[in-house]
Design an enzyme around this catalytic site. Sequence first.
Site, mmCIF file in Angstrom:
data_model
loop_
_atom_site.group_PDB
_atom_site.id
_atom_site.type_symbol
_atom_site.label_atom_id
_atom_site.label_comp_id
_atom_site.label_asym_id
_atom_site.label_seq_id
_atom_site.Cartn_x
_atom_site.Cartn_y
_atom_site.Cartn_z
ATOM 1 N N GLY B 328 43.899 37.027 46.361
ATOM 2 C CA GLY B 328 43.449 35.635 47.023
ATOM 3 C C GLY B 328 42.111 35.139 46.448
ATOM 4 N N SER B 329 41.520 34.605 47.229
ATOM 5 C CA SER B 329 40.084 33.879 46.508
ATOM 6 C C SER B 329 39.098 35.039 46.176
ATOM 7 C CB SER B 329 39.638 32.888 47.543
ATOM 8 O OG SER B 329 40.393 31.827 47.600
ATOM 9 N N THR B 330 39.272 36.296 46.944
ATOM 10 C CA THR B 330 38.073 37.371 46.686
ATOM 11 C C THR B 330 38.123 37.600 45.120
ATOM 12 O OG1 THR B 330 40.016 39.173 47.165
ATOM 13 C CG2 THR B 330 38.515 38.295 49.048
ATOM 14 N N ILE B 331 39.240 37.280 44.396
ATOM 15 C CA ILE B 331 39.012 37.325 42.806
ATOM 16 C C ILE B 331 38.257 36.483 42.142
ATOM 17 C CG2 ILE B 331 40.881 35.814 42.055
ATOM 18 C CD1 ILE B 331 40.994 39.690 41.215
ATOM 19 N N LYS B 332 37.651 35.488 42.890
ATOM 20 C CA LYS B 332 36.989 34.503 42.134
ATOM 21 C C LYS B 332 35.718 34.999 41.686
ATOM 22 C CE LYS B 332 39.317 30.616 44.403
ATOM 23 N NZ LYS B 332 39.251 29.775 45.557
#
Lengths: 368, 631
Positions: B328-332
Amino acid sequence: MNQPAIKRLMASAVRHLDGILLALLITLLAVSVAVVFSASGESGARLAGHLTNIAVAMAVLVVVANIPPHILAKLGPPLYALGLVLLVAVALFGEIRNGSRRWLPLGFTSIQPSELMKIALPLMLAWYFQRHEAALRLKHFGMAALMIAVPLLLILRQPDLGTSLLIGASGFYILFFAGLSWRIIAGLGLGGALLLPVAWNLLHDYQRERVMTLFDPMSDPLGAGYHIIQSTIAIGSGGAFGKGWLSGTQNQLDFVPERTTDFIFAVFSEEFGLLGVLLLLLLYLAIVARGLKIAEQAPSMFARLMAGAVSLNFFTYIFVNMGMVSGILPVVGVPLPLMSYGGTAMVTLMIGFGMLMSMATHRKLLKS
Amino acid sequence: MQSPVIKNLQLELARYHVRLKIGAGFVLVLAVMLVMRLVYLQLVKHEHYQNLAESNRITLVPAVPNRGVIYDRNGKILADNFSGYTLEIAVAKAGDIEALLKQLSELIEITPKHLRQFKRLREESHEFETVPLKSKLTDEEVAILAANRYRLPGVEVKARLFRNYPAGEGLSHVIGYIGRINDRDFDNLRESGKAPNYKGGTHIGKVGLEQYYEDILHGRTGFEQMETDSAGRAVRILSQTPPVAGHDLILNLDLELQRVAEYVFGDYRGGLVAIDPNNGGVLAMVSKPGFDPNLFVDGIDPATWKELNESIDTPMVNRPLRGIYPPGSTIKPFMALAALELGLRKASDAIADPGYYSLPGSGHRYRDWKKGGHGIVDLHKSVVQSCDTYYYRLAVDMGVERMHDFLAGFGFGAKSGVDLQNESSGLLPSKEWKQKRFKQPWYMGETVIAGIGQGYHLATPMQLAAATATLANGGTFYRPRLVRAVRHSETRDERPIPPEVGWKVALHPEHVAKIREAMVDVLKPGGTAVVAGMGAPYAIAGKTGTAQVVGIRQGAKYDEKRVVERHRDHALFVAFAPAEAPRIAVAVMVENGGHGGSTAAPMARAVFDYYLLGKKPEGVPIMEEYESAGD
């Protein structure tokens, strides 16, 4: 009784002992004390029991040695008859131990009548041949064969194959020394060989098993083969000089079964090695030789037959026991003469040696 | 002239003497046969029988070594041994088992659980082995059994060392457990040549550290050369090679920190991994739910086993290691760093976010989580507010191949190399992978959603933690390590296990600083995790994430409420602190936790507070001081 009377009696008793034979027997018994002590795990009780047996057997020896041969001969028929009666009684009322009916309960103790027969049969036969000494014919041998056959069959159906064969052998020795013709001996041998397959079929399963384990002990290493395997290991591991008295591992760690009785030879061989075995065998052979010497000089037919049969019988026991323990004969439950723990066998043997001494010493008295 | 009678007598005598000689000859022949036999046995075959007699009397009795103890970084015991008695049954000797069990149950307490366990172990064991019925007997029970021994054939009371896991359920997936050596274990031991060292041993590490460090923990089996009699009774000891106890493990893990993390995790399912970014040491590793490892040591009973295995909460799954979730957004933050490193964006480059993104020439809209969009968004804001549109476009500019290669540098798509077995490598997609896996080309739309950590990309909490630690330390990928040092059982020397650098990613420090600054603001007002950052006396750099739950097993058994609960999004949070000199990096993954900012981030905060300040949240149960029973 006063002091001099006892002394006189003692002196007279000693007169009928054969010095050489006595010395040999005492040497052998001394060895047996050491071996039984080791085989019993240095048990004082066993040692005391063995010494008691020896004392009793020696007393019997002295008593029998003092009975003149002609009286011994007369004991033949009654002892034989008693033996037969007891064997029949065993067949009817005997106690069953380990699957066979060999013991006769007498309330306070139990007896094995086949032991009595070991003495009674040759005695009876020797008496019989002496009676017909003057004109011995084939029919007398036939009669004798019948006298052998009856107790032999009774013992065979107890069942006790080993003892019946040994009793058969003792009877045969009498016939042999009485002059049984070679043709008949050859015929018996041939017939026996031919009958072997038949006999095999008549054997009990456990008997067949014992014979089979002889050829291949590993086929049943924890059952019937165990005795033979462990005793041959004991003997073989003893080597030339043995592991030393009280130091046989097979013995001390309880691997050798029945080690104070039937398998005591394994203990002896393990602890004293081949050297000890050869010396022991020489001692035994010396006793047999002395017996045969007495037989050679025996004054009467009864004495000749008896002395010859007792000597050969003695060696037969040795051979059967050593053969069984070292794995060349089936396990038949015969103790090693004058070595194994056990009172009955020892007394029976000493009666035999008592007779030998009686024949040896009373001959001299007759001469003088 | 002699009379015929006398002559006859002399003839008879002569014949008798011949027969005596024949008799003597017969005796000699038999005697020679005996001598031959004895010479054969005692001279020719002496050596053979000598060996047989020796092997008859000498038995090698293995002496099982004590297993190494496992400590946390502060010397608190996590696994140790205590001695006790077990009731075991030699099935071969027992005869009628049913009658015996009945008889036993009249003497001591035998529960149905014991019986079930016994039945299962009996099926697994060999005929000649003893099968445990009840372990940890009380002194009273031992006395009762001893007194009744004569009428209980085949019943044996054995002194044994037991393994104990005082931390219980919380560390079940880290420590693992030992269990009885089964056929498969035995085959493995034999193949690897280790079987002799397990003579007499009954247990082996099955999972967790107990499995991974089996060789170190087990020790070396000793032997006693015993002289035994024909009944197998020991007579005396001939020689002795004492066993060497297994070495102790000292972990990087901090039990107190672990307790705090477990506590704040509450009843959620999921995983939390805390790593020291300066060396890869694993400081805490939570997997919820867990199980009681003590149940497995003596063989678990089938009912409990079934329950554990069939529970929809899958307590037997090690989530930090084997749970794979879309990041999810932790990849951003990683995507943003990639943009800077690859020169695709400058920090100041901004987009106008209408609330969606469409591929050129396509009408399909990839929506931002915020309706209407975030307005003008630069790199900093894209991280702080977690703007999806920014990353949709970035991903397309970057392309899946460059994205794959850059993210691989942070350990995505590969096993982290932590010192535990059966780790999942997750999934970092690439064109090549898709062609191989699905025999299909890569679609542009898949690149778009990959930009926000959705689609094929799957990561374990361990991978997320390791990647965050790599970001925190500026590009060094350390292999996560649970064990810090091994203490030698005899010398008591502690031999540290040096940190293992997997590789280094070349990063520009100023780029990393930019990302860090943005991540710090995630926990500031205006950020997605503002709640978790409030009042922190140190700077936290973090990033929230929410992963959609795609497809749920349509099991008929569970009720509506639970189904709905299981449709909720997974909440994620990755963070490190203090931001400027990181000492701890954390990844939190809460299944069906909803929003990362509200559910997962406060958990990380509590972990930081304890680790950095020694501050415990209220209500953490005070740990009882565990006193080792000794070994």
